[in-house]
Design an enzyme around this catalytic site. Structure first.
Site, PDB file in Angstrom:
ATOM      1  N   SER A 112       0.800  -1.215   0.000  1.00  0.00           N
ATOM      2  CA  SER A 112       0.000   0.000   0.000  1.00  0.00           C
ATOM      3  C   SER A 112       0.840   1.276   0.000  1.00  0.00           C
ATOM      4  CB  SER A 112      -0.961  -0.053   1.182  1.00  0.00           C
ATOM      5  OG  SER A 112      -1.872   0.995   1.104  1.00  0.00           O
ATOM      6  N   HIS A 113       0.672   2.088   1.033  1.00  0.00           N
ATOM      7  CA  HIS A 113       1.326   3.394   1.111  1.00  0.00           C
ATOM      8  C   HIS A 113       2.720   3.301   1.721  1.00  0.00           C
ATOM      9  CE1 HIS A 113      -0.763   2.220   4.655  1.00  0.00           C
ATOM     10  NE2 HIS A 113       0.043   2.983   5.362  1.00  0.00           N
ATOM     11  N   LYS A 125      -1.652 -10.176  -0.200  1.00  0.00           N
ATOM     12  CA  LYS A 125      -3.008 -10.170   0.336  1.00  0.00           C
ATOM     13  C   LYS A 125      -3.867 -11.101  -0.517  1.00  0.00           C
ATOM     14  CE  LYS A 125      -5.804  -6.535  -0.270  1.00  0.00           C
ATOM     15  NZ  LYS A 125      -6.617  -5.350  -0.029  1.00  0.00           N
ATOM     16  N   ASP A 276      -2.433   6.420  -3.500  1.00  0.00           N
ATOM     17  CA  ASP A 276      -1.287   5.796  -2.836  1.00  0.00           C
ATOM     18  C   ASP A 276      -0.640   4.701  -3.674  1.00  0.00           C
ATOM     19  OD1 ASP A 276      -3.338   3.943  -2.681  1.00  0.00           O
ATOM     20  OD2 ASP A 276      -2.621   3.135  -0.776  1.00  0.00           O
ATOM     21  N   ASP A 278      -0.921   1.451  -4.062  1.00  0.00           N
ATOM     22  CA  ASP A 278      -1.717   0.476  -4.814  1.00  0.00           C
ATOM     23  C   ASP A 278      -3.043   1.056  -5.309  1.00  0.00           C
ATOM     24  OD1 ASP A 278      -2.578   0.623  -2.166  1.00  0.00           O
ATOM     25  OD2 ASP A 278      -3.429  -1.380  -2.209  1.00  0.00           O
ATOM     26  N   ASP A 280      -5.675   2.518  -3.811  1.00  0.00           N
ATOM     27  CA  ASP A 280      -6.982   2.428  -3.152  1.00  0.00           C
ATOM     28  C   ASP A 280      -7.267   3.615  -2.233  1.00  0.00           C
ATOM     29  OD1 ASP A 280      -5.196   1.658  -1.216  1.00  0.00           O
ATOM     30  OD2 ASP A 280      -6.121  -0.284  -0.795  1.00  0.00           O
ATOM     31  N   ARG A 281      -6.235   4.402  -1.898  1.00  0.00           N
ATOM     32  CA  ARG A 281      -6.475   5.570  -1.036  1.00  0.00           C
ATOM     33  C   ARG A 281      -6.614   6.839  -1.871  1.00  0.00           C
ATOM     34  NH1 ARG A 281      -3.170   5.235   4.543  1.00  0.00           N
ATOM     35  NH2 ARG A 281      -3.574   3.044   4.984  1.00  0.00           N
ATOM     36  N   THR A 343     -11.613  -1.068  12.042  1.00  0.00           N
ATOM     37  CA  THR A 343     -10.711  -0.639  10.971  1.00  0.00           C
ATOM     38  C   THR A 343     -10.353  -1.833  10.080  1.00  0.00           C
ATOM     39  OG1 THR A 343      -9.789   1.122  12.305  1.00  0.00           O
ATOM     40  CG2 THR A 343      -8.387   0.257  10.552  1.00  0.00           C
ATOM     41  N   SER A 364      -8.576   6.705   7.209  1.00  0.00           N
ATOM     42  CA  SER A 364      -7.249   6.467   6.653  1.00  0.00           C
ATOM     43  C   SER A 364      -7.239   6.680   5.141  1.00  0.00           C
ATOM     44  CB  SER A 364      -6.806   5.052   7.003  1.00  0.00           C
ATOM     45  OG  SER A 364      -7.763   4.118   6.532  1.00  0.00           O
ATOM     46  N   LYS A 375     -11.473  -0.251  -1.299  1.00  0.00           N
ATOM     47  CA  LYS A 375     -11.579   1.194  -1.430  1.00  0.00           C
ATOM     48  C   LYS A 375     -10.936   1.581  -2.752  1.00  0.00           C
ATOM     49  CE  LYS A 375      -7.681   1.937   1.765  1.00  0.00           C
ATOM     50  NZ  LYS A 375      -7.433   0.657   2.433  1.00  0.00           N
TER      51      LYS A 375
HETATM   52  C1  G16 Z   1      -5.331  -0.639   5.278  1.00  0.00           C
HETATM   53  C2  G16 Z   1      -6.732  -1.149   5.437  1.00  0.00           C
HETATM   54  C3  G16 Z   1      -7.637  -0.033   5.890  1.00  0.00           C
HETATM   55  C4  G16 Z   1      -7.098   0.593   7.163  1.00  0.00           C
HETATM   56  C5  G16 Z   1      -5.672   1.053   6.933  1.00  0.00           C
HETATM   57  C6  G16 Z   1      -5.011   1.545   8.197  1.00  0.00           C
HETATM   58  O1  G16 Z   1      -5.270   0.272   4.238  1.00  0.00           O
HETATM   59  O2  G16 Z   1      -7.224  -1.670   4.229  1.00  0.00           O
HETATM   60  O3  G16 Z   1      -8.898  -0.580   6.102  1.00  0.00           O
HETATM   61  O4  G16 Z   1      -7.884   1.667   7.563  1.00  0.00           O
HETATM   62  O5  G16 Z   1      -4.898  -0.020   6.466  1.00  0.00           O
HETATM   63  O6  G16 Z   1      -4.951   0.508   9.105  1.00  0.00           O
HETATM   64  P1  G16 Z   1      -4.127   0.622  10.452  1.00  0.00           P
HETATM   65  O7  G16 Z   1      -4.721   1.792  11.172  1.00  0.00           O
HETATM   66  O8  G16 Z   1      -4.334  -0.689  11.129  1.00  0.00           O
HETATM   67  O9  G16 Z   1      -2.687   0.892  10.073  1.00  0.00           O
HETATM   68  P2  G16 Z   1      -4.152   0.150   3.114  1.00  0.00           P
HETATM   69  O10 G16 Z   1      -4.394   1.305   2.201  1.00  0.00           O
HETATM   70  O11 G16 Z   1      -2.845   0.239   3.880  1.00  0.00           O
HETATM   71  O12 G16 Z   1      -4.365  -1.187   2.506  1.00  0.00           O
END
Ligand code: G16
Length: 542
Positions: A112-113, A125, A276, A278, A280-281, A343, A364, A375
């Site tokens: 992800s980010h 995943k 971000d 991948d 999705d954000r 979350t 997030s 997302k």
């Molecule tokens: C992932 C999850 C999200 C979550 C985020 C932050 O996002 O898919 O649902 O809100 O992590 O999670 P945490 O607060 O546990 O770090 P992504 O974009 O990283 O896949």
């Protein structure tokens, strides 16, 4: 041609908030990737001859991991793998492909980010047939399997050419290398009024989209510039790089600082956005105004009917617990359901499948709808564009009108990154112990009304998830939430979520941290953050 290889288990393959995320050198250990993928295949049944979608965000190690996954899919009996050209698929595009092709599931390679590169982060995943992340029951089964695994299956074969679109065989399995953008762009055209958005750009509307050298670059160029006619260069940093140019591909005010500064300057275009690693954000910034993800969810929900795909209205809204209550007010006014989940996007899947919610969002920087089961960064950007085109108003005007109608939820998240894991655990344990004594206590002007550890009962399958974050609720609707991140790869990250509600429009122009100053002080007193973590300020404020 199939070989069964003996292996020994690792004890740290527990998926977090979103799959297994570790440093690249961890994934590079002998059989580490193979063990985890075989654990996935061993935890699901009935995929012989079925389709598996595979793709990633293009980060370092993506191609190697994809070759391993494809060989193992062939050996385990999948009939077909669909893979993005160059190994590229944004997470929402992968979700769409799983659904469109009625695939058995998908493997998404991304952290992800988080930053990439040889010493950076990587992740694996598994997504199920509805296109969404594996639910907790399945991730737990995968983890349990990974602790006892003693063999995996693979085929001996040369690497598949990932760079040429077309079809080939790997053992008895078909591999289809596809254009990663086409199906997704078509889906977006079906949801949004591309004619209206094209007219907006033709009329001189300007935007800056920062792809952060991550996966959305090719998607943004195709959709924003080619299909919607935005000027060339609207998508910046649009070439995906294995190390994201050395940056964190995290669309927040720290890592997308250049975009933020541009949007606050006199040269600001009408609209700024970023996505971000991948895809999705999303980050949404109007000229002179940053829209918090929680507000963005509420504003999108309030205006979604202006886009053709949502003209029928929304069935319901879902948000993660730490996300602000701004969307709740929209749901209340519309008389539709509001669901508060832990979350993790995986908790939205059942609500979307059951038709209880249409739009979901998280603080997030994640927003999405029932068009996929992830997302979706560009989706949020396009819905904003559709709303701006339909309303003929600026982001600032839309936000101000929204707050005037619903009140404003001042909101911020303070992150303390890479703190000592034991100290973080002790801080949370101490908080949990304090819970019964908090109600009735005062912190400055704030009186604690209730305090608990959030637990969720899924209304569709009845499954229960406990220990999802400590909530301290104050009289008047203010709130502090404490939880540990489930996505970090070094040490622990404490997240402190702060929120207060302001109904009075005359007080909607305050600076956020100032509006939250009483809560910030209360958070320190309740959790003893500086004493326990050794930090006197958060590392990131979003
Ligand atoms: C992932 C999850 C999200 C979550 C985020 C932050 O996002 O898919 O649902 O809100 O992590 O999670 P945490 O607060 O546990 O770090 P992504 O974009 O990283 O896949």
């Amino acid at each position: 041609m199939i070989s069964i290889v003996e292996t020994t288990p690792y004890d740290d393959q527990k998926p977090g908030t979103s799959g297994l995320r570790k440093k690249v050198p961890v994934f590079r250990q002998k059989n580490y990737v193979e063990n985890f993928i075989q654990s996935i295949f061993d935890s699901v049944a009935g995929f012989r001859g079925e389709t598996l979608v595979i793709g990633g965000d293009g980060r370092y190690f993506n191609r190697e991991a994809i070759q391993i996954a494809m060989r193992m899919a062939a050996a385990n009996g999948f009939g077909r793998v669909i893979v993005g050209q160059g190994g590229i698929l944004s997470t929402p595009a992968a979700s769409h492909l799983i659904r469109k092709n009625r695939a058995f599931g998908g493997i998404i390679l991304s952290a992800s980010h988080n930053p990439g590169g040889p010493e950076g982060d990587f992740g694996i995943k598994y997504n199920i047939g509805n296109g969404g992340p594996a639910p907790e029951k399945l991730t737990e089964a995968i983890y349990a399997r990974s602790r006892v695994i003693d063999r995996y299956a693979t085929v001996r074969a040369v690497d598949v050419d990932l760079d040429t679109v077309g079809q080939l065989m790997l053992g008895d399995m078909t591999v289809e290398v596809i254009d990663p953008v086409a199906d997704y762009a078509e889906l977006m055209e079906a949801l949004f009024d591309f004619g209206a958005i094209r007219a907006l750009f033709a009329g001189g509307f300007r935007m800056a989209f920062d792809a952060m050298h991550a996966v959305t670059g090719p998607y943004a160029v195709e959709i924003l510039e080619r299909r919607l006619g935005a000027p060339a260069g609207t998508a910046r940093n649009a070439v995906p790089l294995e190390d994201f140019g050395g940056h964190h591909p995290d669309p927040n005010l720290v890592h997308a600082r250049d975009l933020y500064d541009l949007m606050m300057s006199p040269e600001a275009p009408d609209f700024g956005a970023a996505s971000d690693g991948d895809g999705d954000r999303n980050l949404i910034i109007g000229r002179g105004i940053f829209v918090t993800p929680s507000d963005s969810l509420a504003m999108l929900a309030a205006n979604a009917h202006l886009a053709p795909g949502y003209a029928q209205g929304l069935k319901g809204i879902a948000r993660s617990m730490p996300t602000s209550g701004a969307a709740d007010r929209v749901a209340q006014k519309r008389g539709i359901g509001l669901y508060e989940t832990p979350t993790g996007w995986k908790f939205f899947g059942n609500l979307l499948d059951a038709g209880l919610a249409t739009i979901c969002g998280e603080e997030s920087a994640g927003t999405g709808s029932d068009h996929v089961r992830e997302k979706d960064g560009l989706w949020a950007v396009l819905l904003w564009l559709n709303i701006l085109a339909a309303r003929g108003a600026s982001v600032m005007e839309i936000a101000r009108r929204h707050w005037a109608e619903y009140g404003r939820n001042y909101y911020a998240r303070h992150d303390y990154e890479d703190i000592d894991t034991a100290a973080a655990g002790e801080l949370m344990a101490a908080l949990r112990q304090k819970l019964p004594s908090l109600p009735g206590q005062r912190f400055g002007d704030l009186a604690v009304e209730a305090a608990d550890d959030f637990a969720y009962r899924d209304p569709v399958d009845g499954s229960v998830s406990e220990g999802q974050g400590v909530r301290v609720l104050f009289a008047g609707g203010s709130r502090i939430v404490f939880r540990l991140s489930g996505t970090g790869t070094s040490g622990a990250t404490l997240r402190v979520y702060l929120e207060c509600y302001e109904p009075d429009a005359a007080r909607h122009g305050r600076e956020t941290q100032e509006a939250l100053s009483g809560l910030i002080a209360a958070a320190e007193r309740i959790a003893e953050i500086s004493r326990r973590t050794g930090r006197d300020a958060p590392s990131v404020v979003t």
